[in-house]
Design a protein around this motif. Structure first.
Motif, PDB file in Angstrom:
ATOM      1  N   PRO A 159       3.955 -44.959 -60.320  1.00  0.00           N
ATOM      2  CA  PRO A 159       4.883 -44.208 -59.585  1.00  0.00           C
ATOM      3  C   PRO A 159       6.223 -44.795 -59.339  1.00  0.00           C
ATOM      4  O   PRO A 159       7.292 -44.422 -59.564  1.00  0.00           O
ATOM      5  N   PRO A 160       6.373 -46.349 -59.154  1.00  0.00           N
ATOM      6  CA  PRO A 160       7.685 -46.943 -58.854  1.00  0.00           C
ATOM      7  C   PRO A 160       8.603 -47.199 -60.145  1.00  0.00           C
ATOM      8  O   PRO A 160       9.415 -47.049 -60.421  1.00  0.00           O
ATOM      9  N   CYS A 161       7.809 -47.075 -61.341  1.00  0.00           N
ATOM     10  CA  CYS A 161       8.448 -47.171 -62.532  1.00  0.00           C
ATOM     11  C   CYS A 161       8.810 -45.550 -63.121  1.00  0.00           C
ATOM     12  O   CYS A 161       9.835 -45.604 -63.700  1.00  0.00           O
ATOM     13  N   VAL A 162       7.859 -44.739 -62.876  1.00  0.00           N
ATOM     14  CA  VAL A 162       8.187 -43.471 -63.159  1.00  0.00           C
ATOM     15  C   VAL A 162       9.210 -43.013 -62.348  1.00  0.00           C
ATOM     16  O   VAL A 162      10.160 -42.276 -62.910  1.00  0.00           O
ATOM     17  N   ARG A 163       9.666 -43.275 -61.090  1.00  0.00           N
ATOM     18  CA  ARG A 163      10.776 -43.040 -60.358  1.00  0.00           C
ATOM     19  C   ARG A 163      11.902 -43.685 -60.937  1.00  0.00           C
ATOM     20  O   ARG A 163      13.118 -42.635 -61.215  1.00  0.00           O
ATOM     21  N   GLU A 164      12.151 -44.676 -61.880  1.00  0.00           N
ATOM     22  CA  GLU A 164      13.009 -45.227 -62.343  1.00  0.00           C
ATOM     23  C   GLU A 164      13.445 -44.554 -63.755  1.00  0.00           C
ATOM     24  O   GLU A 164      14.446 -44.002 -64.264  1.00  0.00           O
ATOM     25  N   LEU A 165      12.093 -43.946 -64.207  1.00  0.00           N
ATOM     26  CA  LEU A 165      12.346 -43.169 -65.664  1.00  0.00           C
ATOM     27  C   LEU A 165      12.903 -41.689 -65.269  1.00  0.00           C
ATOM     28  O   LEU A 165      13.687 -41.216 -66.130  1.00  0.00           O
ATOM     29  N   PHE A 166      12.314 -41.215 -64.137  1.00  0.00           N
ATOM     30  CA  PHE A 166      13.268 -39.999 -63.700  1.00  0.00           C
ATOM     31  C   PHE A 166      14.476 -39.939 -63.433  1.00  0.00           C
ATOM     32  O   PHE A 166      15.539 -39.272 -63.738  1.00  0.00           O
ATOM     33  N   ALA A 167      14.918 -41.171 -62.608  1.00  0.00           N
ATOM     34  CA  ALA A 167      16.369 -41.527 -62.677  1.00  0.00           C
ATOM     35  C   ALA A 167      17.272 -41.561 -63.842  1.00  0.00           C
ATOM     36  O   ALA A 167      18.459 -41.301 -63.868  1.00  0.00           O
ATOM     37  N   LEU A 168      16.578 -41.825 -64.976  1.00  0.00           N
ATOM     38  CA  LEU A 168      17.106 -41.986 -66.175  1.00  0.00           C
ATOM     39  C   LEU A 168      17.169 -40.696 -66.977  1.00  0.00           C
ATOM     40  O   LEU A 168      17.704 -40.487 -67.943  1.00  0.00           O
ATOM     41  N   GLY A 169      16.623 -39.766 -66.073  1.00  0.00           N
ATOM     42  CA  GLY A 169      16.710 -38.536 -66.814  1.00  0.00           C
ATOM     43  C   GLY A 169      15.503 -38.019 -67.857  1.00  0.00           C
ATOM     44  O   GLY A 169      15.758 -37.355 -68.714  1.00  0.00           O
TER      45      GLY A 169
END
Length: 416
Positions: free
Chosen positions: A46-56
């Motif tokens: 989840p912490p890295c998924v959060r960042e990929l979501f932030a990148l759209g």
């Protein structure tokens, strides 16, 4: 050119997307001439998924990945040791994904090219050397038979476990460290097991099996693409032919060792027998080092902290690396100061995870604890390995790797 990125894998592509987001020019030099969706399954925390979501990239992840529901450890006879929910089912604000590594890489590449154009990356180019200069850094790279050079303000080494840039920083380091374990990795089209999006590990330190689905079930048959890893340890002093690592092999090399591992709810011998193809890998990592930064040059991803594939640490941490380095560049500009800020944030933790994954600090160590204490009779499991101890062990790794629910949900965005 402001920032040169060596390597167009998961770390390098995430770095490029991040630099585009913050408005910093970059160029990626990738050694592969014609990228294809190669590899097998990986997990994204989840912490890295959060960042990929932030990148759209949420839609892309939904297309290439499966949202993992639970994560379980089992004995070599299929007795449950510890299972915990994952992603949003565990209370995170973001899911965990099981994905095909190659499909994820192709998704990141498409997003990068759509946003930045084809000129942001050159394929068939391997960075071989760098020199710090008074203006930043100069790199030497090989394109086919031609040796070329490029200058920039900063070099980000995302060139993997065999990084040429790390080799220049540490010329005496040599090859990655092999601890004696061999992994056979494959995919099989088969019915889903347990919750349908479960990830499980079974066995102990010297023999184990890891598996999870990486595609949605077929609406008619219910079959899904199952990723699996069969692993066995051999004596590291034995002669093993390592020149052909990462090669296709026949499953007969190891299938007999797992012939009795049909637990009813999952048929491991059947998964092995019906594999689409099987690849052989060494289970390697790198010794932790005291620095990842040399002037305007810094390491990210496997170039910095290659670790055993335990706890879904590898790709997840590579994505976090790129985001933290991007945040430091946004705050401090390109160059040594930003690189050192990023390194100081990540290196102590990443080095600790590498060492933990070698020994009894990784989450999968609970399987060997069960093996040792039960001495083959797992009817005694609850008596010799209390549930409270199992929970404490699971939480200790989450704390070490900074992936606890409360930490992830409450921390500020890496890049606002």
């Amino acid at each position: 050119m402001t920032i040169i990125i060596a390597g167009g894998g998961i770390a390098g592509l995430t770095m490029g997307l991040t630099l585009h987001e913050i408005g910093v020019p970059f160029h990626i030099l990738e050694s592969v001439t014609d990228p294809k969706p190669l590899g097998v399954g990986i997990n994204l925390q989840p912490p890295c998924v959060r960042e990929l979501f932030a990148l759209g990239l949420e839609d892309m992840l939904d297309q290439v990945g499966v949202k993992t529901r639970d994560y379980g450890f089992y004995t070599k006879t299929g007795v449950e040791i510890w299972t915990e929910p994952r992603g949003r089912h565990a209370g995170y604000n973001w899911p965990q994904y099981s994905v095909h590594r190659g499909e994820l890489q192709m998704g990141l590449l498409k997003a990068l090219l759509d946003r930045c154009g084809d000129d942001c990356i050159t394929f068939g180019c391997r960075v071989t050397q760098y020199t710090n200069t008074d203006k930043g850094v100069a790199v030497i790279y090989q394109e086919g038979e031609t040796i070329k050079s490029m200058a920039g303000k900063m070099l980000v080494a995302a060139d993997g476990v065999h990084s040429a840039i790390r080799a220049q920083m540490y010329p005496d380091e040599g090859a990655p460290v092999w601890g004696g374990a061999i992994m056979w990795r494959g995919t099989t089209t088969a019915p889903a097991f347990l919750s349908g999006t479960s990830m499980i590990l079974a066995g102990h330190d010297t023999q184990r099996f890891v598996t999870y689905p990486i595609s949605a079930p077929d609406p008619e048959t219910g079959a899904t693409l199952i990723n699996w890893i069969a692993e066995a340890k051999v004596d590291p002093n034995d002669h093993i032919e390592k020149s052909d690592w990462n090669r296709k092999v026949d499953a007969s090399r190891f299938a007999e060792d797992f012939a009795t591992w049909n637990f009813g709810w999952i048929d491991i011998p059947g998964l092995i027998a019906n594999a689409n193809e099987v690849f052989e890998y060494p289970m390697v990592d790198r010794e932790p080092v005291d620095s990842w930064t040399d002037g305007a040059v810094t390491l990210i991803g496997d170039a910095a902290h290659a670790t055993y594939p335990v706890g879904s640490s590898g790709a997840s941490q590579a994505i976090i690396d790129a985001r933290l380095l991007g945040a430091a560049i946004k705050a401090q500009g390109t160059g040594h100061a930003a690189a050192k800020t990023y390194e100081d944030q990540v290196r102590p933790m990443a080095n600790a995870v590498t060492l933990a994954n070698r020994g009894n600090g990784g989450p999968d160590a609970i399987m060997q604890m069960a093996e040792d204490r039960c001495a083959g009779d797992f009817a005694w499991l609850d008596d010799v390995l209390p549930m409270q101890e199992r929970q404490e062990h699971a939480e200790s790794f989450k704390k070490l790797a900074r992936i606890r629910v409360e930490d992830t949900n409450t921390q500020a965005p890496i890049i606002a």
